[in-house]
Write a protein that holds these residues in place. Structure first.
Motif, PDB file in Angstrom:
ATOM      1  N   MET A   1      -6.672  33.415 -13.756  1.00 26.29           N
ATOM      2  CA  MET A   1      -8.169  33.531 -14.332  1.00 26.29           C
ATOM      3  C   MET A   1      -7.461  35.463 -14.093  1.00 26.29           C
ATOM      4  SD  MET A   1     -12.405  33.398 -13.238  1.00 26.29           S
ATOM      5  CE  MET A   1     -11.693  30.732 -13.428  1.00 26.29           C
ATOM      6  N   ASN A   2      -7.838  35.724 -15.218  1.00 26.49           N
ATOM      7  CA  ASN A   2      -7.922  36.148 -15.927  1.00 26.49           C
ATOM      8  C   ASN A   2      -8.903  37.263 -15.211  1.00 26.49           C
ATOM      9  OD1 ASN A   2      -9.441  36.876 -17.986  1.00 26.49           O
ATOM     10  ND2 ASN A   2      -7.650  36.088 -19.257  1.00 26.49           N
ATOM     11  N   ALA A   3      -8.439  39.096 -15.382  1.00 27.17           N
ATOM     12  CA  ALA A   3     -10.548  39.811 -15.498  1.00 27.17           C
ATOM     13  C   ALA A   3     -11.237  39.494 -16.411  1.00 27.17           C
ATOM     14  CB  ALA A   3      -9.615  41.322 -14.741  1.00 27.17           C
ATOM     15  N   ASN A   4     -10.995  39.116 -17.148  1.00 31.56           N
ATOM     16  CA  ASN A   4     -12.534  39.165 -17.968  1.00 31.56           C
ATOM     17  C   ASN A   4     -12.764  37.797 -18.012  1.00 31.56           C
ATOM     18  OD1 ASN A   4     -11.878  41.527 -19.817  1.00 31.56           O
ATOM     19  ND2 ASN A   4      -9.815  40.637 -20.479  1.00 31.56           N
ATOM     20  N   ASN A   5     -11.959  36.661 -17.719  1.00 32.15           N
ATOM     21  CA  ASN A   5     -13.048  35.282 -17.373  1.00 32.15           C
ATOM     22  C   ASN A   5     -13.358  35.556 -15.764  1.00 32.15           C
ATOM     23  OD1 ASN A   5     -12.361  33.895 -19.792  1.00 32.15           O
ATOM     24  ND2 ASN A   5     -10.594  33.845 -18.895  1.00 32.15           N
ATOM     25  N   ARG A   6     -12.982  35.912 -15.373  1.00 33.73           N
ATOM     26  CA  ARG A   6     -13.880  36.302 -13.666  1.00 33.73           C
ATOM     27  C   ARG A   6     -14.824  36.593 -13.249  1.00 33.73           C
ATOM     28  NH1 ARG A   6     -10.128  39.750 -11.260  1.00 33.73           N
ATOM     29  NH2 ARG A   6      -8.724  37.745 -11.276  1.00 33.73           N
ATOM     30  N   ARG A   7     -15.077  38.111 -14.769  1.00 30.08           N
ATOM     31  CA  ARG A   7     -16.583  38.543 -14.544  1.00 30.08           C
ATOM     32  C   ARG A   7     -17.285  38.047 -15.296  1.00 30.08           C
ATOM     33  NH1 ARG A   7     -12.892  43.569 -15.600  1.00 30.08           N
ATOM     34  NH2 ARG A   7     -12.671  42.777 -18.466  1.00 30.08           N
ATOM     35  N   LEU A   8     -17.117  37.126 -16.177  1.00 25.77           N
ATOM     36  CA  LEU A   8     -17.652  36.061 -17.344  1.00 25.77           C
ATOM     37  C   LEU A   8     -18.733  34.988 -16.186  1.00 25.77           C
ATOM     38  CD1 LEU A   8     -16.440  35.682 -20.734  1.00 25.77           C
ATOM     39  CD2 LEU A   8     -17.949  36.797 -20.068  1.00 25.77           C
ATOM     40  N   VAL A   9     -17.669  34.458 -15.039  1.00 24.21           N
ATOM     41  CA  VAL A   9     -17.731  33.130 -14.801  1.00 24.21           C
ATOM     42  C   VAL A   9     -18.870  33.763 -12.964  1.00 24.21           C
ATOM     43  CG1 VAL A   9     -16.868  32.131 -13.022  1.00 24.21           C
ATOM     44  CG2 VAL A   9     -15.528  31.959 -14.901  1.00 24.21           C
ATOM     45  N   ILE A  10     -18.480  35.410 -12.787  1.00 21.42           N
ATOM     46  CA  ILE A  10     -19.658  35.694 -12.083  1.00 21.42           C
ATOM     47  C   ILE A  10     -20.631  35.816 -12.616  1.00 21.42           C
ATOM     48  CG2 ILE A  10     -20.133  37.565 -10.427  1.00 21.42           C
ATOM     49  CD1 ILE A  10     -17.288  38.217  -9.670  1.00 21.42           C
ATOM     50  N   ALA A  11     -21.236  36.429 -14.305  1.00 21.68           N
ATOM     51  CA  ALA A  11     -22.532  36.734 -14.301  1.00 21.68           C
ATOM     52  C   ALA A  11     -22.680  35.527 -14.950  1.00 21.68           C
ATOM     53  CB  ALA A  11     -22.043  37.745 -16.231  1.00 21.68           C
ATOM     54  N   LEU A  12     -22.151  34.464 -15.283  1.00 26.94           N
ATOM     55  CA  LEU A  12     -22.750  33.243 -15.489  1.00 26.94           C
ATOM     56  C   LEU A  12     -23.498  32.144 -14.178  1.00 26.94           C
ATOM     57  CD1 LEU A  12     -20.544  31.887 -18.331  1.00 26.94           C
ATOM     58  CD2 LEU A  12     -22.576  32.525 -18.416  1.00 26.94           C
ATOM     59  N   ALA A  13     -22.648  32.020 -13.258  1.00 26.85           N
ATOM     60  CA  ALA A  13     -23.122  32.244 -12.269  1.00 26.85           C
ATOM     61  C   ALA A  13     -24.001  33.243 -11.197  1.00 26.85           C
ATOM     62  CB  ALA A  13     -22.289  32.293 -10.460  1.00 26.85           C
ATOM     63  N   LEU A  14     -24.700  34.465 -11.487  1.00 24.26           N
ATOM     64  CA  LEU A  14     -25.490  34.883 -10.965  1.00 24.26           C
ATOM     65  C   LEU A  14     -26.492  34.296 -12.311  1.00 24.26           C
ATOM     66  CD1 LEU A  14     -24.270  38.405 -10.913  1.00 24.26           C
ATOM     67  CD2 LEU A  14     -25.236  36.823  -9.386  1.00 24.26           C
ATOM     68  N   GLY A  15     -26.734  33.500 -13.604  1.00 21.08           N
ATOM     69  CA  GLY A  15     -27.793  33.080 -14.573  1.00 21.08           C
ATOM     70  C   GLY A  15     -28.412  31.943 -13.894  1.00 21.08           C
ATOM     71  N   ALA A  16     -27.278  30.959 -13.080  1.00 14.06           N
ATOM     72  CA  ALA A  16     -27.866  30.170 -12.912  1.00 14.06           C
ATOM     73  C   ALA A  16     -28.735  30.099 -11.514  1.00 14.06           C
ATOM     74  CB  ALA A  16     -26.287  28.676 -12.441  1.00 14.06           C
ATOM     75  N   VAL A  17     -28.124  31.025 -10.704  1.00 17.58           N
ATOM     76  CA  VAL A  17     -28.882  31.217  -9.988  1.00 17.58           C
ATOM     77  C   VAL A  17     -30.157  31.868  -9.753  1.00 17.58           C
ATOM     78  CG1 VAL A  17     -29.153  32.502  -7.605  1.00 17.58           C
ATOM     79  CG2 VAL A  17     -27.192  32.265  -7.844  1.00 17.58           C
ATOM     80  N   ALA A  18     -30.454  33.004 -10.914  1.00 21.23           N
ATOM     81  CA  ALA A  18     -31.720  32.760 -11.765  1.00 21.23           C
ATOM     82  C   ALA A  18     -32.782  31.802 -12.166  1.00 21.23           C
ATOM     83  CB  ALA A  18     -31.037  34.654 -12.203  1.00 21.23           C
ATOM     84  N   LEU A  19     -31.827  30.807 -12.659  1.00 23.13           N
ATOM     85  CA  LEU A  19     -32.809  29.763 -13.536  1.00 23.13           C
ATOM     86  C   LEU A  19     -32.994  28.495 -11.876  1.00 23.13           C
ATOM     87  CD1 LEU A  19     -30.713  29.024 -16.066  1.00 23.13           C
ATOM     88  CD2 LEU A  19     -33.310  30.341 -16.487  1.00 23.13           C
ATOM     89  N   THR A  20     -32.103  28.466 -11.106  1.00 23.14           N
ATOM     90  CA  THR A  20     -32.910  27.826 -10.201  1.00 23.14           C
ATOM     91  C   THR A  20     -33.343  28.035  -8.554  1.00 23.14           C
ATOM     92  OG1 THR A  20     -29.812  27.714  -9.499  1.00 23.14           O
ATOM     93  CG2 THR A  20     -30.742  26.135 -11.460  1.00 23.14           C
ATOM     94  N   LEU A  21     -32.649  29.219  -7.854  1.00 25.41           N
ATOM     95  CA  LEU A  21     -32.924  29.385  -6.829  1.00 25.41           C
ATOM     96  C   LEU A  21     -33.691  30.450  -6.294  1.00 25.41           C
ATOM     97  CD1 LEU A  21     -29.059  28.962  -5.918  1.00 25.41           C
ATOM     98  CD2 LEU A  21     -30.821  27.495  -5.203  1.00 25.41           C
ATOM     99  N   LEU A  22     -34.029  31.648  -7.325  1.00 25.54           N
ATOM    100  CA  LEU A  22     -35.435  32.278  -7.481  1.00 25.54           C
ATOM    101  C   LEU A  22     -36.497  32.269  -7.939  1.00 25.54           C
ATOM    102  CD1 LEU A  22     -32.978  35.027  -7.994  1.00 25.54           C
ATOM    103  CD2 LEU A  22     -33.378  34.937  -6.040  1.00 25.54           C
ATOM    104  N   PRO A  23     -37.612  33.005  -6.825  1.00 23.79           N
ATOM    105  CA  PRO A  23     -39.197  32.862  -7.872  1.00 23.79           C
ATOM    106  C   PRO A  23     -38.866  33.243  -9.656  1.00 23.79           C
ATOM    107  CG  PRO A  23     -39.225  33.129  -5.960  1.00 23.79           C
ATOM    108  CD  PRO A  23     -37.773  32.991  -5.912  1.00 23.79           C
TER     109      PRO A  23
END
Length: 744
Positions: A1-23
């Motif tokens: 996985m190149n650096a660009n895709n790695r950054r996108l994956v991390i950002a999308l994972a944080l978005g999933a956390v925001a929608l499901t695990l935080l008030p």
């Protein structure tokens, strides 16, 4: 996985956390209470976004979920211009939608009536944004930055693009938005309708613009404030330069004590300095009484007016100029001075033609900061101004006085901002097109040249008397805490310290029973959080401004100066107006205090960082990038080690200002988060001067200890080698460029 895709994956994972695990929405007890962990998926108040959509009738949040899903689909595409273009549109739409829906929907439904006519009545409203919403907004901003980097913005450097995008968002939120909220009031009636009459009438007010002082009358408030700021900036810059030269270029003994003395005024609440001056030179002051007894001089009121304010402001702001200038004075390359003397220039010509011009960025920044500090100062004019009001005090009385005229306060703030921005423009024009780089990748084994004797004598003539005067002022402050009642009963006592900081033992446990402990711990906690954040944000911003070229850079600089240029009184009021309702409701919390301190004090770190960075040759960055380091590694391994004086100054100044600030804090404190300065003001209003002085004295000691700790942690920057212990025959063979060994 190149650096660009790695950054996108991390950002999308944080978005999933925001929608499901935080008030998703703000919590009554605050995020860090963590009681929401027990009710996260079972209570509407603490539910994340997906549960708000499915169970609690917030269907508009589904747009955010859909946009994140589309961003994830874009991430699955091969890297191309089409992918980055779609990601730009999706992330930009996400940011815009969250901002608009946060403003459009309030607690009881629609905030904008035209939306009710368009979509019908909204039966379910929403609170302010919480941790989940803020993290989701950050994710959209990061996706926007990564898409820009993919399209080649700033040479495709994702770190630089993301830093610029996030800083612009933060400055817009915590600087521009509150100011706009306040200025809107200048053209609003009481019911919120548009009415520019107040703006026009206040702009024409002769008490603001009168030039009667030229014919023996009183000047208008605007011209009086401008004259005072120019005098204060001149005096503070000259004294700051004198102290910096004395500390680095002379054989003056006790230099460490001198450095300590220069920072004493800045670590003291400003009204305490004013009170000490009154005890010395007021109608019943110590010096006034002695002069009357010895020489029969009639006590006067000369201290209460422009003269007294000027003395107090120079005393207060000289340390700011010193901290800006000390790094610049140390940064002048000794080799250039040696080259000048090799060409047969004497010491005076070397200093005036080589050293002093290379200090121009520091002098300009010290003058600008002192000018803005004087413009925004509230404490000294409040204590010593008498009938000579300035813009900051007039704004205060317009907001909280009998006038109760927010429109007038906004107009006065606009005038004040115009003066400071003019000063900023003049400084930029003066420094534009000039280079002051003296530190390159080559080693520098020289020593700074000795100052000319007349200049050295002049420096001593300024530094020593002013240092003694500062000691006398602080002697009055320290003694005041041990006196029973100033001017009435001068017997010594410890009662004031005991009442403020009593510690008792009850049932085997320590009980912090003193009246000052609650505000003391709150102040210390918030200051220790705000200071590193201020230094990081300020120096990162300075690096972006000096080292990166991007559209809107100058506009970005102007936005930064807004929070520093407007008086703290106006900042406090504007924060209350902007953050008392959704979408960001943080009034009465610790977050609003931290945000105020970070973005109010950040310009000092920015200006100090710009002054210090202007002396670092760009070849250092280029060499690091050529060797394969990315911009983040270059910043942390090459630039920051050479900015230790600027880092130390930013940390010290941010920490001290967080503790001693009063004009903004007095509007933002709450019962749960009460700051030391507002508590001391309450003591003064109640006539408890002894306890107030005792509290201030303890704050001074604590700040000195923490400042010493900051300087120990940051360390010192060295630009030359010490060869005194190396034999002359060996030294030339053992010399290596210091920067190559320690920076890269």
């Amino acid at each position: 996985m190149n650096a660009n895709n790695r950054r996108l994956v991390i950002a999308l994972a944080l978005g999933a956390v925001a929608l499901t695990l935080l008030p998703w929405y703000s919590l009554e007890n605050g995020f860090f209470d963590f009681s929401w962990l027990l009710t996260l998926w079972r209570d509407e108040a603490s539910a994340p976004a997906l549960w708000q959509i499915l169970l609690y009738s917030h269907p508009w949040l589904g747009v955010i979920v859909a946009l994140l899903a589309l961003a994830a689909l874009c991430g699955l595409m091969q890297r191309s211009g089409r992918r980055s273009g779609l990601l730009l549109v999706i992330s930009g739409t996400g940011v815009l939608f969250m901002v608009l829906e946060g403003h459009a929907i309030g607690y009881s439904g629609w905030n904008w009536q035209w939306l009710e006519g368009l979509f019908g009545t909204l039966t379910q409203g929403q609170p302010a944004m919480g941790a989940g919403a803020l993290l989701m907004l950050t994710v959209f901003l990061l996706l926007f930055a990564f898409a820009l980097a993919e399209r080649g913005a700033l040479r495709g450097d994702a770190f630089v693009v993301a830093a610029i995008v996030l800083l612009v968002a933060l400055v817009t939120t915590f600087v521009l938005y509150p100011v706009i909220s306040l200025f809107i009031v200048s053209v609003q009636d009481v019911d919120g309708s548009f009415r520019p009459d107040g703006l026009i009438n206040n702009m024409r007010d002769p008490s603001i613009w009168s030039l009667a002082c030229f014919v023996g009358g009183n000047c208008g408030t605007a011209w009086r404030t401008l004259a005072l700021a120019l005098m204060t900036a001149t005096g503070s810059t000259l004294l700051g330069l004198a102290f910096a030269l004395a500390a680095t270029r002379t054989a003056l003994p006790y230099k460490k004590a001198l450095r300590l003395l220069t920072i004493l005024p800045i670590i003291t609440p400003p009204f305490v300095i004013g009170l000490a001056l009154i005890l010395l030179f007021g109608r019943s002051g110590v010096v006034t009484a002695q002069l009357a007894a010895l020489f029969g001089i009639e006590p006067g009121r000369w201290l209460y007016g422009m003269t007294g304010i000027w003395i107090a402001q120079v005393l207060s702001f000289t340390p700011v100029a010193f901290m800006v200038l000390i790094g610049v004075v140390e940064g002048v390359s000794p080799s250039l001075e040696e080259a000048s003397q090799t060409l047969r220039a004497n010491r005076w010509r070397t200093f005036s033609r080589v050293s002093l011009p290379l200090m121009a960025p520091g002098l300009a920044n010290a003058f600008l900061i002192s000018f803005i500090e004087s413009m925004a100062d509230f404490g000294n004019p409040m204590v010593l101004g008498g009938s000579h009001g300035v813009l900051s005090t007039e704004i205060f009385f317009s907001v909280v006085g009998a006038q109760n005229d927010p429109s007038r306060a906004a107009v006065l703030a606009m005038i004040l901002l115009g003066f400071t921005l003019c000063a900023f423009i003049i400084q930029r024009l003066w420094l534009s097109g000039k280079s002051f780089a003296t530190v390159t990748g080559k080693g520098d084994g020289g020593r700074h040249t000795t100052l000319p004797k007349p200049l050295r004598a002049g420096i001593y003539g300024m530094v020593i008397p002013w240092g003694l005067f500062t000691l006398v002022v602080y002697g009055m402050i320290m003694v005041g805490g041990f006196v029973q009642s100033w001017g009435l009963d001068n017997s010594l006592t410890l009662d004031h310290y005991i009442r403020a900081f009593r510690v008792t033992l009850q049932d085997g446990h320590l009980l912090w029973s003193g009246v000052a402990w609650n505000s003391f711990w709150t102040t210390l906690e918030i200051a220790l959080i705000a200071a590193p954040l201020t230094a990081v944000v300020g120096l990162l911003t300075a690096w972006l401004i000096v080292r990166q070229k991007f559209a809107g850079r100058q506009t970005f600089e102007f936005m930064l100066m807004l929070s520093f240029a407007i008086p703290g009184t106006v900042i406090g009021v504007s924060y209350v107006m902007a953050y008392n309702l959704p979408p960001l409701e943080i009034t009465g919390t610790a977050l609003i205090l931290v945000a105020c301190f970070v973005f109010r004090n950040m310009p000092v770190g920015v200006r100090g960082g710009i002054a210090a960075m202007s002396q670092l040759d760009k070849s250092l960055d280029e060499a690091s990038l050529t060797l394969g380091a990315n911009s983040f590694r270059t910043l942390t391994r090459v630039i920051l080690p050479l900015l230790k004086p600027a880092i130390s100054a930013a940390l010290v100044y941010a920490f001290v200002r967080a503790i001693t600030s009063i004009s903004a804090v007095i509007f933002l404190v709450s019962a749960q988060y009460n700051m030391a300065t507002s508590y001391i003001v309450g003591l003064v209003e109640n006539g408890e001067y002894g306890v107030a002085i005792a509290y201030s004295s303890v704050l001074i000691v604590v700040m000195l200890a923490i400042i010493a700790l900051f300087q120990l942690l940051v360390g010192e920057r060295r630009l030359r080698r010490t060869t005194a212990l190396i034999p002359a025959t060996v030294a030339p063979l053992s010399r290596k460029p210091f920067i190559q060994e320690n920076a890269i």
